[in-house]
Design an enzyme around this catalytic site. Structure first.
Site, PDB file in Angstrom:
ATOM      1  N   LYS A   1     -10.780  -0.240  -1.282  1.00 11.50           N
ATOM      2  CA  LYS A   1     -10.523  -0.307   0.842  1.00 11.50           C
ATOM      3  C   LYS A   1     -11.942  -0.388   1.757  1.00 11.50           C
ATOM      4  O   LYS A   1     -12.306   0.970   1.519  1.00 11.50           O
ATOM      5  CB  LYS A   1      -9.877   0.152   1.631  1.00 11.50           C
ATOM      6  CG  LYS A   1      -9.047  -0.198   2.860  1.00 11.50           C
ATOM      7  CD  LYS A   1      -8.046   0.988   3.626  1.00 11.50           C
ATOM      8  CE  LYS A   1      -7.226   1.060   4.345  1.00 11.50           C
ATOM      9  NZ  LYS A   1      -5.733   1.602   4.654  1.00 11.50           N
TER      10      LYS A   1
ATOM     11  N   CYS B   1      -4.197  -3.159   4.218  1.00 10.17           N
ATOM     12  CA  CYS B   1      -3.420  -2.155   5.890  1.00 10.17           C
ATOM     13  C   CYS B   1      -5.122  -3.098   7.054  1.00 10.17           C
ATOM     14  O   CYS B   1      -4.844  -4.244   7.222  1.00 10.17           O
ATOM     15  CB  CYS B   1      -3.164  -1.330   5.563  1.00 10.17           C
ATOM     16  SG  CYS B   1      -2.421  -0.443   6.516  1.00 10.17           S
TER      17      CYS B   1
ATOM     18  N   GLU C   1       1.348  -1.064   0.031  1.00  7.56           N
ATOM     19  CA  GLU C   1       0.285   0.046  -0.085  1.00  7.56           C
ATOM     20  C   GLU C   1       0.913   1.331   0.341  1.00  7.56           C
ATOM     21  O   GLU C   1       2.151   1.152   0.649  1.00  7.56           O
ATOM     22  CB  GLU C   1      -0.433  -0.436   1.142  1.00  7.56           C
ATOM     23  CG  GLU C   1      -1.869   1.219   1.612  1.00  7.56           C
ATOM     24  CD  GLU C   1      -2.299   1.390   2.666  1.00  7.56           C
ATOM     25  OE1 GLU C   1      -3.319   1.814   2.556  1.00  7.56           O
ATOM     26  OE2 GLU C   1      -1.521   0.474   3.286  1.00  7.56           O
TER      27      GLU C   1
END
Length: 334
Positions: A133, A166, A60
Site C-alpha cells: 500500500k 483502500c 483488505e
C-alpha cells in the site's frame, strides 16, 4: 455484461467474483488461522458454484482483521512465504482460480513499521503480483508506505491487472500510474467504514473513466463492535458507468464479466475522450503531435521533492498522535 447475473465465463474475457467478507473479529493467532480456514473454504466453494470463475477477490484486512491494539504486533503479522499464508496459493492451485488476498506483512527492516500488502496468486498457485500500500490511511493506519511502486501483471482473459488498497483509490494519480503501465483491470480491496461510502463509489467510477480501464472494488461487510463496513462490491466499465454493485450483506458475492480487450480497443480507437493519451499530446490538431511539455506545477514540484501546498503551514494534523501513536517514527507497537 454478457449473461444473466454474470454466472458464465465469457469466451473473450473473464468472470470475476468479489467477496464481501464479514469483518473478522480477531484477538489471537488462532483467530487469524480460523479466518484463513474460512477464506480457503469459501474460495473452493465459490469456484465450485461458479465453475467458470477466473478470479476471486478478498477485501483488505480479511486475513488479520482490524484489531488496532494488536495489529502491528509480532503475533498478528505474517510473511507471504510462510505456510499459513501460502495456503491461499495452494487453494488457488487446487481450484484452478486466480485470487487476490490481503496480508499485514512484516517489514524486512526490523526498524520500520510493517506493510499493508496485497498479492495475486495465479491458478497454478504462483505469485503473480505483490503490492504494498502506497498511501496508508493516515493518521489512523501505522503502516510503512509501500516500496514496490505500482506493479502490473498479466491476468486471465487478456487482462492486465494491478492492485490498490483502500485509501489508495482516492488518489487519481495512482490509478493513472497503473493505467500508464498498461493496466486494464484495476482492483481495489478495502476495509473502509461507512463514512466514506459515497466517495469510494465515486472514485471507483472516476478511476475507470479517467483511464479507460475496468475497476473492481470490494469492501469488508458487517459490524466489528466499533465501525460498520459497507460491502458494496462494485465493478465499473471503462466508460465510468457501474456494471454491477452489491449491497451491504456480509458474504454477498458480486460477480461480473469483464472484457479487457474492449478497454484496450477504446484506448487505441477513440479520439474524443481518449484522455489518458490526450494529456500527453495536448492540442494535437493545432500542433501536430501535440504539445509535450508538462504544464502542471504540482507535478514538477512533486518530482523535484518540493511538493508544498499554499496552506500547508496551517494544516493541524500531520502525525498520528491523535490516535496515540508516537511521533518519533521507527518501529513501535511490538
Amino acid at each position: 455484461m454478457g449473461s444473466i447475473g454474470s454466472m458464465n465465463k465469457p469466451s473473450e474475457g473473464m468472470l470475476m467474483g468479489l467477496v464481501q467478507y464479514p469483518v473478522p473479529i480477531v484477538n489471537s493467532r488462532r483467530d487469524i488461522e480460523a479466518s484463513v480456514d474460512r477464506i480457503c473454504a469459501a474460495t473452493a466453494a465459490t469456484k465450485a458454484g461458479y465453475p467458470g470463475m477466473d478470479l476471486i477477490v478478498w477485501p483488505e484486512y480479511s486475513t488479520q482483521g482490524l484489531n488496532t491494539k494488536k495489529w502491528v504486533t509480532e503475533e498478528f503479522l505474517m510473511d507471504v512465504e510462510e505456510p499459513l499464508f501460502q495456503r491461499y496459493a495452494q487453494t488457488c492451485k487446487e481450484n484452478d482460480v486466480w485470487g487476490v488476498f490481503s496480508i499485514m506483512e512484516r517489514n524486512p527492516n526490523k526498524n520500520q513499521m510493517p506493510y499493508n500488502t496485497a498479492v495475486i496468486f495465479n491458478n497454478k498457485g504462483e505469485l503473480a503480483l505483490k503490492y504494498r500500500k502506497l498511501n496508508p490511511w493516515v493518521p489512523i493506519e501505522p503502516w510503512m508506505p509501500g516500496d514496490l511502486g505500482q506493479p502490473v501483471c498479466d491476468g486471465p482473459g487478456g487482462s492486465k491487472l494491478s492492485l490498490c488498497i483502500c485509501h489508495d483509490g482516492m488518489f487519481p494519480e495512482q490509478a493513472r500510474e497503473a493505467a500508464y503501465k498498461g493496466c486494464n483491470v484495476y482492483i481495489r480491496i478495502s476495509g473502509y467504514s461507512t463514512q466514506v461510502n459515497e466517495q469510494w463509489i465515486l472514485t471507483n467510477r472516476s478511476n475507470a473513466w479517467h483511464n479507460l480501464m475496468y475497476t473492481a472494488a470490494v469492501n469488508l461487510a458487517g459490524y466489528d463492535g466499533v465501525f460498520y463496513y459497507f460491502g458494496e462490491g462494485q465493478v465499473c466499465n471503462f466508460d465510468g458507468t457501474t456494471l454491477v454493485q452489491g449491497h451491504r450483506n456480509p458474504w454477498e458475492i458480486v460477480t461480473a464479466e469483464v472484457f479487457p480487450k474492449m478497454a484496450d480497443q477504446a484506448r487505441t480507437d477513440w479520439g474524443l475522450e481518449n484522455n489518458i493519451f490526450n494529456v500527453g499530446t495536448r492540442g494535437y490538431v493545432a500542433h501536430p503531435g501535440g504539445v509535450k511539455d508538462c504544464p502542471y506545477t504540482w507535478v514538477k514540484d512533486f518530482a523535484a521533492g518540493k511538493y508544498h501546498l499554499p496552506w500547508e503551514d496551517k494544516i493541524k494534523i500531520k502525525d498520528g498522535s491523535i490516535y496515540g501513536y508516537p511521533t518519533t517514527g521507527g518501529r513501535f507497537g511490538l
